[in-house]
Design an enzyme around this catalytic site. Structure first.
Site, PDB file in Angstrom:
ATOM      1  N   ASP A  91      14.406  19.788 -34.747  1.00 46.96           N
ATOM      2  CA  ASP A  91      13.186  19.831 -33.929  1.00 46.96           C
ATOM      3  C   ASP A  91      13.468  19.563 -32.457  1.00 46.96           C
ATOM      4  O   ASP A  91      12.604  19.786 -31.607  1.00 46.96           O
ATOM      5  CB  ASP A  91      12.170  18.786 -34.422  1.00 46.96           C
ATOM      6  CG  ASP A  91      11.692  19.059 -35.833  1.00 46.96           C
ATOM      7  OD1 ASP A  91      11.526  20.245 -36.165  1.00 46.96           O
ATOM      8  OD2 ASP A  91      11.482  18.103 -36.592  1.00 46.96           O
ATOM      9  N   CYS A 116       0.838  -1.206   0.000  1.00 48.69           N
ATOM     10  CA  CYS A 116       0.000   0.000   0.000  1.00 48.69           C
ATOM     11  C   CYS A 116       0.866   1.246   0.000  1.00 48.69           C
ATOM     12  O   CYS A 116       2.097   1.177   0.017  1.00 48.69           O
ATOM     13  CB  CYS A 116      -0.932   0.000   1.215  1.00 48.69           C
ATOM     14  SG  CYS A 116      -0.056   0.059   2.793  1.00 48.69           S
ATOM     15  N   ASP A 161       5.492  20.009 -37.126  1.00 45.27           N
ATOM     16  CA  ASP A 161       6.520  20.320 -38.108  1.00 45.27           C
ATOM     17  C   ASP A 161       6.004  19.851 -39.476  1.00 45.27           C
ATOM     18  O   ASP A 161       5.328  18.830 -39.569  1.00 45.27           O
ATOM     19  CB  ASP A 161       7.812  19.584 -37.746  1.00 45.27           C
ATOM     20  CG  ASP A 161       8.898  19.800 -38.782  1.00 45.27           C
ATOM     21  OD1 ASP A 161       9.221  20.960 -39.057  1.00 45.27           O
ATOM     22  OD2 ASP A 161       9.401  18.792 -39.317  1.00 45.27           O
ATOM     23  N   ASP A 196      10.456  15.427 -36.267  1.00 47.30           N
ATOM     24  CA  ASP A 196      11.260  14.230 -36.527  1.00 47.30           C
ATOM     25  C   ASP A 196      12.722  14.516 -36.818  1.00 47.30           C
ATOM     26  O   ASP A 196      13.501  13.583 -37.024  1.00 47.30           O
ATOM     27  CB  ASP A 196      10.677  13.445 -37.711  1.00 47.30           C
ATOM     28  CG  ASP A 196      10.912  14.154 -39.041  1.00 47.30           C
ATOM     29  OD1 ASP A 196      11.079  15.393 -39.033  1.00 47.30           O
ATOM     30  OD2 ASP A 196      10.927  13.480 -40.082  1.00 47.30           O
ATOM     31  N   CYS A 237       3.506   1.606   2.716  1.00 49.43           N
ATOM     32  CA  CYS A 237       4.773   0.906   2.434  1.00 49.43           C
ATOM     33  C   CYS A 237       5.683   1.791   1.587  1.00 49.43           C
ATOM     34  O   CYS A 237       6.897   1.826   1.794  1.00 49.43           O
ATOM     35  CB  CYS A 237       4.497  -0.400   1.705  1.00 49.43           C
ATOM     36  SG  CYS A 237       3.426  -1.551   2.582  1.00 49.43           S
TER      37      CYS A 237
END
Length: 768
Positions: free
Chosen positions: A654, A12, A445, A650, A15
């Site tokens: 960028d 939980c 882009d 890509d 812990c």
């Protein structure tokens, strides 16, 4: 140093807090992420692993390695690639651990059930007057026998709860084990004392609750077992990826074909793949051609044509032809292994929404213990019998469930991020997922994102006296020796139309203008207006067409044959097939779409018009892209809140913009720099994947909120009812057995709700 440890005892949020405090006490600079769902603790620390594991053991959370060391097998067999099986060792031990946990817990459950049967049989006389009098005569003896019969349930089936509670007590903490141990232990101890010395208690307080202790433990164990099974199912996405791996490879060494396990394939090997077989590892095709189904990593089931020089990805399915390829990556370096690793790291990361939950969970168990004590004192002082005080206290301790709170966020993340991976969307961490669900603006882009990033032949306009085939064939032959991208597009366009493209007799490249070539007995010029002007060739008949093509975002190139204008050939970086629909889907989702490109205003506007984008940043230099993202982030929405901006790109140029954006989406077909700078990698390389990433992020965040709401409401309503607030008004008193069932059910409900994400399919994504 980064450590990944499996800690089976995490149950939980309490812990999580205990483990975090212990590691930070050892190393104040350490970064700790503990996940109750996967039982995985990720630690970034300068301390060595031995010290870390000793610290965890001291607080009652012994740990083990999450995977075999990378160089272990390599040390045993130098001819075997290091860490070939890493993708397996990262996942399969976890899957096996869940199965072992399920079997072990079920064994304990069935033992508790076997003991519960005779204990429940001893309760029958309470409801049969003729037998009740007999039972009361043997009240103490029956109680002592019941205590002896049920003690093994506490020491075997419930051992983990009492050990966990003791370890927490030693370290001045409290967790779910504390509540279960106190609840069942109190019920058993009170009942035993009543059986041994009944005279210490008033007659109306001599009830015994051995059945409560046994059945509550059984129900909680059943809940944990079902939870383990559901957690195992939650990792179905990663397991599915692993199952798609090939087991063997046809390796050609010294002219001989050998069938070897993929663990024995090394970089540089030549591998043969036949129709219908899987590609065993990553590589480059040497000879042959085929169509490959790469859906294992891209999520797209449409086969991709491959030929010599093209990359192949391990676990792809070869559909048609046979080919050989040179191995470039094995083991942990393959695309599939990297995807598995990235998905697991994301699944084990912590979302911002979970940090508040951890804080609440840290105070939850102590608060419940205080409420239980107050409940006992209230009913002891003002209630009709001691029995009632005991039973309400036990019920409060049993019904409270920090497990559901602790599982609410990580279970949804495991399923949601895994589901995204099935569609070629790799989300780097939980924070990116949460932010992606709230994006208001998406910046695209142009080149390689909206468009294909590769010039293609689009139009051929011949003058009278010439045919389209004649113009295109002569231009392609003239351009054959040119390395310019526009020339390459013309040559490929001619080949696609089945035209012969022979070598020119003479060739001259004229920088910035075009080419001049001799094709048979004809002289051919292919290039821009400057080339035509230099050779005194009039373009009056082409002005209207050239202007129109330029306005459409295309590049017109003029063709002259033997000193006469012959036609125009247009080349363009064409729009991807799904771009327009994807952009429309963004707009339907209420997301503003902006295009950013280094191209000129005319070309940018032409492309934007084709796909339905209204706002365009054109002529943007690479170093300025991040500044334009900042500009958008500084703008306000109608409600005065700042825009959350996503960037899709890509290229290397960028990368700064991807890093600046609130969420950066890198097209997987792009550069490694862009992918490293991004928060989400789109393996498939299309805008459909961005739609899916945003939609699955929204669905996952909604699922987390549902889980948290359910867990909070369960405790807010359950604890007061367990404390007996309805008893004075309605005479309703909740049984600890029902409370135990409710506690187990709450965790199962959270896990089951998270698993609903496995069937997620957004409408906008399907329509593209």
């Amino acid at each position: 140093m980064k450590l990944e440890l499996i800690v089976p005892n995490i149950s939980c949020g309490s812990c999580v807090g205990t483990i975090t405090k212990a590691i930070e006490a050892l190393d104040p600079q350490a970064k700790v992420v503990a996940d109750p769902a996967s039982k995985l603790v990720t630690i970034e620390t300068e301390k060595n692993e031995t010290l870390v594991r000793e610290a965890l053991t001291q607080i009652g959370y012994p740990a083990s390695n999450s995977s075999v060391p990378e160089d272990h097998e390599h040390a045993q067999n130098p001819f075997k690639p290091a860490a070939v099986s890493e993708s397996k060792t990262d996942v399969e031990p976890k899957v096996d651990a869940e199965e072992v946990a399920y079997q072990t817990t079920m064994n304990k459950f069935w033992f508790a059930v076997a003991v519960a049967v005779p204990i429940l049989a001893l309760m029958v006389p309470d409801y049969v007057p003729a037998l009740y009098e007999w039972k009361m005569q043997w009240h103490s003896a029956i109680g002592i026998v019941s205590a002896l019969i049920t003690l093994p349930v506490l020491t075997y089936s419930g051992k983990q709860f009492f050990e966990g509670a003791w370890n927490s007590f030693r370290n001045h903490n409290a967790n779910m084990d504390t509540l279960v141990a106190l609840g069942t232990g109190s019920a058993w101890f009170y009942s035993t004392v009543v059986a041994v010395v009944p005279g210490w208690f008033p007659e109306n307080s001599r009830g015994m609750f051995f059945d409560v202790a046994v059945i509550v433990i059984a129900l909680i164990l059943l809940g944990q077992a079902l939870e383990s099974r559901a957690r195992s199912q939650s990792n179905a996405a990663v397991r599915k990826l692993l199952e798609l791996q090939a087991k063997t490879a046809h390796v050609i060494r010294d002219g001989q074909e050998l069938d070897l396990p993929i663990e024995e394939v090394i970089v540089g090997d030549t591998v043969l793949v036949r129709p219908g077989e899987k590609v065993p590892v990553d590589g480059l095709i040497l000879d042959g051609q085929s169509a490959l189904d790469e859906s294992v990593v891209t999520g797209e089931s449409v086969p991709i044509d491959k030929q010599a020089g093209d990359r192949v990805i391990g676990a792809s399915l070869n559909k048609t032809g046979a080919f050989t390829f040179r191995v470039t990556k094995v083991g942990k370096d393959t695309a599939l292994a990297q995807i598995v690793r990235m998905v697991q790291q994301a699944q084990n990361s912590k979302a911002p929404i979970a940090r508040l939950v951890d804080v609440i969970a840290g105070y939850f168990v102590p608060t419940v213990m205080i409420i239980a004590i107050l409940t006992f004192m209230g009913w002891y002082n003002f209630g009709p019998a001691l029995n009632l005080a005991v039973i309400t206290m036990v019920t409060v301790l049993v019904i409270a469930c920090p497990c559901a709170l602790g599982l609410a966020t990580p279970m949804s993340l495991i399923v949601g991020i895994g589901k995204a991976a099935e569609h070629g969307v790799l989300i780097r961490n939980a924070e990116a997922l949460e932010t992606a669900s709230k994006l208001t603006t998406i910046v695209l882009d142009k080149t390689g994102t909206i468009t294909k990033g590769k010039p293609e032949l689009t139009d051929v306009f011949p003058l009278s006296g010439f045919t389209s085939e004649q113009i295109l064939s002569l231009a392609a032959i003239a351009d054959k020796r040119s390395e310019h991208p526009l020339a390459t597009a013309i040559v490929q366009g001619a080949k696609d139309k089945q035209l012969a493209v022979d070598d020119p007799e003479a060739f001259e490249a004229i920088p910035g203008q075009g080419v001049s070539a001799s094709v048979g007995t004809q002289s051919v010029l292919v290039g821009n207006a400057k080339l035509m002007e230099r050779n005194n060739i009039s373009l009056d008949k082409f002005q209207a067409d050239a202007t129109r093509l330029a306005d459409e975002g295309k590049t017109p190139m003029f063709v002259a044959i033997d000193g006469q204008a012959a036609g125009i050939i247009a080349v363009a970086d064409t729009v991807k097939e799904d771009s327009q629909k994807a952009i429309h889907a963004f707009q339907q989702m209420g997301i503003e779409v902006v295009m950013m490109t280094g191209d000129n205003e005319r070309t940018a506007s032409a492309i934007a018009k084709q796909v339905g984008i209204e706002r365009v940043f054109a002529g943007v230099l690479p170093e300025d892209k991040a500044r334009y993202i900042q500009q958008l982030q500084s703008e306000k929405l109608a409600d005065s809140s700042p825009k959350l901006v996503g960037m899709v790109g890509d290229g290397i140029n960028d990368a700064p913009a991807l890093a600046q954006a609130d969420v950066g989406f890198a097209i997987g077909t792009g550069t490694d720099v862009a992918i490293e700078a991004s928060d989400v990698t789109l393996v498939g390389g299309n805008l459909r994947s961005v739609i899916y990433a945003i939609q699955v992020s929204k669905a996952t965040l909604d699922n987390i909120k549902q889980n948290l709401f359910g867990a909070f409401i369960y405790n807010v309503l359950g604890i007061p009812i367990a404390a007996g607030v309805l008893y004075p008004f309605l005479g309703i008193l909740l049984s600890p057995i029902i409370a135990g069932a409710a506690m187990a059910l709450s965790s199962i409900t959270v896990v089951s709700n998270a698993n609903r994400l496995r069937f997620f399919a957004p409408k906008q994504f399907q329509e593209i």
